[in-house]
Design an enzyme around this catalytic site. Sequence first.
Site, mmCIF file in Angstrom:
data_model
loop_
_atom_site.group_PDB
_atom_site.id
_atom_site.type_symbol
_atom_site.label_atom_id
_atom_site.label_comp_id
_atom_site.label_asym_id
_atom_site.label_seq_id
_atom_site.Cartn_x
_atom_site.Cartn_y
_atom_site.Cartn_z
ATOM 1 C CD GLU A 44 -2.613 1.466 2.507
ATOM 2 O OE1 GLU A 44 -3.616 2.204 2.471
ATOM 3 O OE2 GLU A 44 -2.204 0.907 3.547
ATOM 4 C CG ASN A 96 8.582 10.191 -2.019
ATOM 5 O OD1 ASN A 96 8.064 9.780 -3.052
ATOM 6 N ND2 ASN A 96 8.399 11.430 -1.589
ATOM 7 C CG ASP A 118 -1.717 15.419 -2.517
ATOM 8 O OD1 ASP A 118 -2.503 16.023 -3.277
ATOM 9 O OD2 ASP A 118 -0.956 15.997 -1.726
ATOM 10 C CE LYS A 122 -2.438 25.471 -6.918
ATOM 11 N NZ LYS A 122 -1.539 26.427 -6.217
ATOM 12 C CD GLU A 192 -7.200 5.602 9.216
ATOM 13 O OE1 GLU A 192 -6.514 5.034 10.065
ATOM 14 O OE2 GLU A 192 -6.966 5.546 7.986
ATOM 15 C CE1 TYR A 193 -8.335 12.556 4.761
ATOM 16 C CE2 TYR A 193 -6.592 10.958 4.335
ATOM 17 C CZ TYR A 193 -6.988 12.228 4.700
ATOM 18 O OH TYR A 193 -6.040 13.179 5.005
#
Length: 212
Positions: A44, A96, A118, A122, A192-193
């Site tokens: 994940e 990362n 995320d 933009k 959670e989101y």
Amino acid sequence: MRMRNKPWADDFMEENNHIVETSPFSHKGSWKNMFQNENPIHLEIGSGKGQFIANMAKQHLDINFIGMEKVKSVIVNAIEKVKETEVTNVRLVNENAEDLRELFTVNEIDKLYLNFSDPWPKARHEKRRLTYRTFLEQYQHILKPNGEIVLKTDNMQLFEYSVVSFSQYGMRLEEVTLDLNNIDDPLNVMTEYEEKFSSLGQPIYRCRVRFP
């Protein structure tokens, strides 16, 4: 919302090095040896506070899970979640996603999850999106042939972008769901989101894709 800095995070991770790998690059090509079994490995990217990966590991003891989270102040919450479940088939990595080829060798991962990444809305930040083609190249490198990617998001723009990106890369769309709330899927484990947005009636988008 920006997470408050936790100066004790490094010490906490070191104290829990049976859960979080403090030298993950040394396991490249030998993650199964680290888990001490031959079970499949699921990755994940962006584990957040760890609810998804901890519960997945609890439900699937025959699968090894690696959760990657780059923010130290967030990964400490994931460590706590894993400790609560008392599972031994999870390892967390504070790195990362740009380093995937340094962490895993060819065909080392069986399945990959992108949960509420995320969206980087933009245009100038397109290359940072985890479904941009340079990331897809990395996923193809580390996933086994016919390995699956599962994407979940509440962001319609990111979802549409990702579906197009997958298609342009030549990937096979196995599933496209425009509102996961309306599907009875007992195997779906919420982040959670996801719990938050689902309770508000907000659509949750999911797709499953495979490389050719």
